[in-house]
Design a protein around this motif. Structure first.
Motif, PDB file in Angstrom:
ATOM      1  N   ALA A 223       0.844  -1.194   0.000  1.00 34.58           N
ATOM      2  CA  ALA A 223       0.000   0.000   0.000  1.00 34.58           C
ATOM      3  C   ALA A 223       0.881   1.246   0.000  1.00 34.58           C
ATOM      4  O   ALA A 223       1.679   1.454   0.914  1.00 34.58           O
ATOM      5  N   ALA A 224       0.729   2.077  -1.024  1.00 33.51           N
ATOM      6  CA  ALA A 224       1.455   3.344  -1.075  1.00 33.51           C
ATOM      7  C   ALA A 224       0.689   4.359  -0.234  1.00 33.51           C
ATOM      8  O   ALA A 224      -0.405   4.786  -0.616  1.00 33.51           O
ATOM      9  N   ALA A 225       1.245   4.707   0.932  1.00 30.84           N
ATOM     10  CA  ALA A 225       0.535   5.609   1.841  1.00 30.84           C
ATOM     11  C   ALA A 225       1.523   6.378   2.702  1.00 30.84           C
ATOM     12  O   ALA A 225       2.647   5.923   2.956  1.00 30.84           O
ATOM     13  N   VAL A 226       1.084   7.568   3.136  1.00 33.13           N
ATOM     14  CA  VAL A 226       1.867   8.403   4.051  1.00 33.13           C
ATOM     15  C   VAL A 226       0.917   8.966   5.091  1.00 33.13           C
ATOM     16  O   VAL A 226      -0.194   9.398   4.757  1.00 33.13           O
ATOM     17  N   VAL A 227       1.343   8.946   6.356  1.00 31.19           N
ATOM     18  CA  VAL A 227       0.637   9.640   7.431  1.00 31.19           C
ATOM     19  C   VAL A 227       1.657  10.547   8.106  1.00 31.19           C
ATOM     20  O   VAL A 227       2.618  10.060   8.699  1.00 31.19           O
ATOM     21  N   SER A 228       1.460  11.855   7.991  1.00 30.34           N
ATOM     22  CA  SER A 228       2.432  12.814   8.531  1.00 30.34           C
ATOM     23  C   SER A 228       1.752  13.787   9.477  1.00 30.34           C
ATOM     24  O   SER A 228       0.810  14.485   9.080  1.00 30.34           O
ATOM     25  N   VAL A 229       2.233  13.829  10.727  1.00 30.64           N
ATOM     26  CA  VAL A 229       1.834  14.897  11.644  1.00 30.64           C
ATOM     27  C   VAL A 229       2.680  16.115  11.299  1.00 30.64           C
ATOM     28  O   VAL A 229       3.907  16.080  11.357  1.00 30.64           O
ATOM     29  N   ALA A 230       2.035  17.209  10.918  1.00 30.09           N
ATOM     30  CA  ALA A 230       2.760  18.382  10.438  1.00 30.09           C
ATOM     31  C   ALA A 230       2.687  19.569  11.386  1.00 30.09           C
ATOM     32  O   ALA A 230       3.397  20.554  11.200  1.00 30.09           O
ATOM     33  N   SER A 231       1.841  19.479  12.413  1.00 29.96           N
ATOM     34  CA  SER A 231       1.696  20.609  13.324  1.00 29.96           C
ATOM     35  C   SER A 231       1.279  20.106  14.699  1.00 29.96           C
ATOM     36  O   SER A 231       0.404  19.233  14.812  1.00 29.96           O
ATOM     37  N   LEU A 232       1.912  20.640  15.745  1.00 30.70           N
ATOM     38  CA  LEU A 232       1.519  20.398  17.133  1.00 30.70           C
ATOM     39  C   LEU A 232       1.555  21.755  17.843  1.00 30.70           C
ATOM     40  O   LEU A 232       2.616  22.359  17.965  1.00 30.70           O
ATOM     41  N   VAL A 233       0.392  22.214  18.280  1.00 28.02           N
ATOM     42  CA  VAL A 233       0.280  23.540  18.896  1.00 28.02           C
ATOM     43  C   VAL A 233      -0.337  23.396  20.278  1.00 28.02           C
ATOM     44  O   VAL A 233      -1.373  22.739  20.444  1.00 28.02           O
ATOM     45  N   ALA A 234       0.318  23.977  21.271  1.00 28.04           N
ATOM     46  CA  ALA A 234      -0.210  24.006  22.638  1.00 28.04           C
ATOM     47  C   ALA A 234       0.197  25.328  23.275  1.00 28.04           C
ATOM     48  O   ALA A 234       1.370  25.682  23.266  1.00 28.04           O
ATOM     49  N   GLN A 235      -0.775  26.052  23.826  1.00 24.16           N
ATOM     50  CA  GLN A 235      -0.509  27.374  24.390  1.00 24.16           C
ATOM     51  C   GLN A 235      -0.194  27.257  25.882  1.00 24.16           C
ATOM     52  O   GLN A 235      -0.968  27.649  26.742  1.00 24.16           O
ATOM     53  N   GLY A 236       0.987  26.729  26.177  1.00 22.12           N
ATOM     54  CA  GLY A 236       1.463  26.679  27.550  1.00 22.12           C
ATOM     55  C   GLY A 236       2.527  27.740  27.781  1.00 22.12           C
ATOM     56  O   GLY A 236       2.634  28.710  27.034  1.00 22.12           O
ATOM     57  N   ALA A 237       3.317  27.556  28.817  1.00 18.75           N
ATOM     58  CA  ALA A 237       4.428  28.455  29.124  1.00 18.75           C
ATOM     59  C   ALA A 237       5.462  27.650  29.905  1.00 18.75           C
ATOM     60  O   ALA A 237       5.255  26.460  30.203  1.00 18.75           O
ATOM     61  N   VAL A 238       6.582  28.280  30.264  1.00 18.67           N
ATOM     62  CA  VAL A 238       7.653  27.521  30.909  1.00 18.67           C
ATOM     63  C   VAL A 238       7.205  26.919  32.235  1.00 18.67           C
ATOM     64  O   VAL A 238       7.747  25.901  32.686  1.00 18.67           O
ATOM     65  N   THR A 239       6.205  27.500  32.889  1.00 17.32           N
ATOM     66  CA  THR A 239       5.719  26.945  34.158  1.00 17.32           C
ATOM     67  C   THR A 239       4.261  26.526  34.083  1.00 17.32           C
ATOM     68  O   THR A 239       3.639  26.254  35.112  1.00 17.32           O
ATOM     69  N   VAL A 240       3.700  26.479  32.878  1.00 20.53           N
ATOM     70  CA  VAL A 240       2.276  26.202  32.720  1.00 20.53           C
ATOM     71  C   VAL A 240       2.068  25.016  31.792  1.00 20.53           C
ATOM     72  O   VAL A 240       2.486  25.048  30.624  1.00 20.53           O
ATOM     73  N   ILE A 241       1.434  23.976  32.302  1.00 21.95           N
ATOM     74  CA  ILE A 241       0.963  22.876  31.459  1.00 21.95           C
ATOM     75  C   ILE A 241      -0.409  23.272  30.930  1.00 21.95           C
ATOM     76  O   ILE A 241      -1.306  23.618  31.710  1.00 21.95           O
ATOM     77  N   PRO A 242      -0.631  23.262  29.609  1.00 21.20           N
ATOM     78  CA  PRO A 242      -1.886  23.776  29.052  1.00 21.20           C
ATOM     79  C   PRO A 242      -3.036  22.791  29.219  1.00 21.20           C
ATOM     80  O   PRO A 242      -2.839  21.615  29.566  1.00 21.20           O
ATOM     81  N   ASP A 243      -4.223  23.293  28.942  1.00 21.34           N
ATOM     82  CA  ASP A 243      -5.424  22.450  28.998  1.00 21.34           C
ATOM     83  C   ASP A 243      -5.578  21.582  27.751  1.00 21.34           C
ATOM     84  O   ASP A 243      -6.232  20.542  27.807  1.00 21.34           O
ATOM     85  N   ARG A 244      -5.017  22.037  26.640  1.00 15.73           N
ATOM     86  CA  ARG A 244      -5.261  21.321  25.382  1.00 15.73           C
ATOM     87  C   ARG A 244      -4.066  21.452  24.449  1.00 15.73           C
ATOM     88  O   ARG A 244      -3.248  22.361  24.579  1.00 15.73           O
ATOM     89  N   ALA A 245      -4.017  20.538  23.516  1.00 17.17           N
ATOM     90  CA  ALA A 245      -3.038  20.580  22.428  1.00 17.17           C
ATOM     91  C   ALA A 245      -3.771  20.194  21.143  1.00 17.17           C
ATOM     92  O   ALA A 245      -4.787  19.489  21.179  1.00 17.17           O
ATOM     93  N   ARG A 246      -3.252  20.671  20.033  1.00 14.81           N
ATOM     94  CA  ARG A 246      -3.888  20.366  18.741  1.00 14.81           C
ATOM     95  C   ARG A 246      -2.851  19.814  17.777  1.00 14.81           C
ATOM     96  O   ARG A 246      -1.787  20.412  17.578  1.00 14.81           O
ATOM     97  N   LEU A 247      -3.160  18.664  17.212  1.00 12.43           N
ATOM     98  CA  LEU A 247      -2.340  18.025  16.191  1.00 12.43           C
ATOM     99  C   LEU A 247      -3.049  18.150  14.849  1.00 12.43           C
ATOM    100  O   LEU A 247      -4.269  17.977  14.753  1.00 12.43           O
ATOM    101  N   GLU A 248      -2.270  18.415  13.807  1.00 15.39           N
ATOM    102  CA  GLU A 248      -2.822  18.415  12.459  1.00 15.39           C
ATOM    103  C   GLU A 248      -1.826  17.753  11.523  1.00 15.39           C
ATOM    104  O   GLU A 248      -0.609  17.819  11.755  1.00 15.39           O
ATOM    105  N   GLY A 249      -2.346  17.127  10.498  1.00 13.81           N
ATOM    106  CA  GLY A 249      -1.442  16.468   9.567  1.00 13.81           C
ATOM    107  C   GLY A 249      -2.125  16.052   8.288  1.00 13.81           C
ATOM    108  O   GLY A 249      -3.291  16.374   8.032  1.00 13.81           O
ATOM    109  N   SER A 250      -1.375  15.329   7.473  1.00 21.52           N
ATOM    110  CA  SER A 250      -1.793  14.994   6.120  1.00 21.52           C
ATOM    111  C   SER A 250      -1.679  13.496   5.896  1.00 21.52           C
ATOM    112  O   SER A 250      -0.788  12.832   6.444  1.00 21.52           O
TER     113      SER A 250
END
Length: 399
Positions: A223-250
């Motif tokens: 099977a010729a196929a590709v699964v690529s995660v191309a973006s991971l975004v989370a609005q945390g900080a150096v002392t803050v673990i965020p509530d959510r993260a978002r993955l996007e890909g192709s």
């Protein structure tokens, strides 16, 4: 107008379109120049899907009705190539060669009009907007662009192939594509107290790793196929673990039967991995284009024309097919017979030391450069495909 003058006009139009690039569904000036040229040569046309144009030659001829297609849209990229006719529009450029595709088709249209009485059947010329993710082909079909058409041909320049090389296989030539969007929902908190949180970043990282197992362990190796995660975004900080993260890909797939299994595995793996980390995953998968799959009889006809133009060994290449890039020409091939070719344009650079090459920068690069030398042979290819002699002595293009 002689053949060489026709080629020169096509090249000049290409440079004009390159200077005035327009994005998907915004191709107003592009369409205007196409229609102006068609009218100048008394080629009947009608607007199609807004900015698209369908022109027709030899409408009353009794033979097979063929269609030739060119795409029109540019990309949101700032050009860095130092061309004399570089883009005059900030943040936009023809980085995929659609300006060259239009030029080859408009040049062929002018020549075919001059020899319209020799055409064995009707020829439709499709100038299509919004190929770059805008589903322009689908909208052209909805607006009856293929009405009465028996077979369709298209092409794409390909910088990884040398000038004089061309590929038109039976079956898949370019892949289908799609995207996925995963929201990982946890509970944020202070970075010094991870035990009091439900860390969505950790879960997102694990989901990213686990999605790589789809191709390597859950699909057959054929099977010729590709699964690529191309973006991971989370609005945390150096002392803050965020509530959510978002993955996007192709995703990319060489045959349509893999879309369902891949999408199902993305959902399953994301949700199960999230649960293992005490968080929740919301998953959306979106289909874009299906694989571009050539019809064998049309592909054989295209290969014959390619060999007449470029020589019997033009298909000798180590380029692996299907390409993982995608094309909305697939919409046409899902409706009627036809074929799509990849035509090379890389060649030794003038005066380059050690056999260096030019026109080899990949599509979608800010330094991409289209090679004007492939406009003329593609014009001849179009003439051959619709049953008209090339008119210039049938000279062969050498790499």
């Amino acid at each position: 107008m002689t053949w060489s003058e026709t080629v020169a006009q096509a090249v000049a139009l290409r440079h004009w379109w390159h200077r005035h690039p327009e994005l998907s569904w915004q191709e107003e000036k592009t369409a205007g120049r196409i229609r102006q040229t068609l009218s100048q040569w008394q080629i009947p046309w009608r607007a199609c899907a807004g900015q698209g144009t369908v022109a027709r030659l030899a409408a009353d001829a009794q033979g097979e009705h063929l269609a030739l297609r060119a795409d029109m849209d540019a990309l949101p990229i700032q050009e860095t190539a130092g061309l004399e006719y570089r883009s005059a529009e900030p943040g936009r450029m023809h980085a995929c060669g659609h300006d060259g595709h239009m030029a080859a088709l408009i040049g062929a249209a002018i020549w075919l009009k001059r020899h319209e009485g020799q055409l064995p059947g009707p020829v439709s010329l499709l100038f299509q907007p919004a190929e770059e993710g805008g589903h322009g082909a689908r909208e052209m079909i909805r607006d009856a662009a293929l009405e009465g058409v028996d077979c369709i041909f298209g092409w794409h320049n390909w910088p990884a192939l040398g000038l004089g090389q061309a590929l038109c296989p039976d079956g898949p030539v370019m892949s289908g594509n799609g995207s996925f969007h995963i929201d990982v929902l946890g509970r944020g908190g202070h970075a010094s107290q991870p035990e009091a949180t439900r860390d969505p970043l950790l879960a997102a990282a694990a989901i990213t790793l686990n999605l790589q197992q789809i191709v390597s362990r859950r699909l057959p190796p054929q099977a010729a196929a590709v699964v690529s995660v191309a973006s991971l975004v989370a609005q945390g900080a150096v002392t803050v673990i965020p509530d959510r993260a978002r993955l996007e890909g192709s995703i990319r797939l060489g045959a349509p039967q893999w879309r369902g299994p891949i999408n199902e595995l993305i959902v399953q793996i994301a949700q199960d991995t999230a649960a293992a980390y005490g968080v929740r995953a919301e998953v959306e998968t979106r289909s874009r284009y299906e694989a571009t799959i050539n019809h064998p009889n049309a592909a054989q006809r295209y290969r014959q024309a390619l060999q007449e133009e470029f020589g019997p060994n033009c298909q000798d290449s180590d380029l692996l097919l299907p390409l993982m890039a995608s094309e909305d020409f697939s919409y046409y091939l899902n409706e009627i017979p036809g074929a799509f070719a990849l035509i090379g344009m890389a060649e030794p650079a003038a005066g380059a030391e050690g056999g260096g090459t030019c026109y080899q920068t990949p599509c979608h690069s800010p330094d991409y450069r289209f090679n004007d030398r492939i406009i003329e042979p593609v014009m001849r290819l179009f003439c051959r495909l619709v049953g008209l002699g090339t008119g210039d002595g049938g000279q062969r293009t050498e790499g």
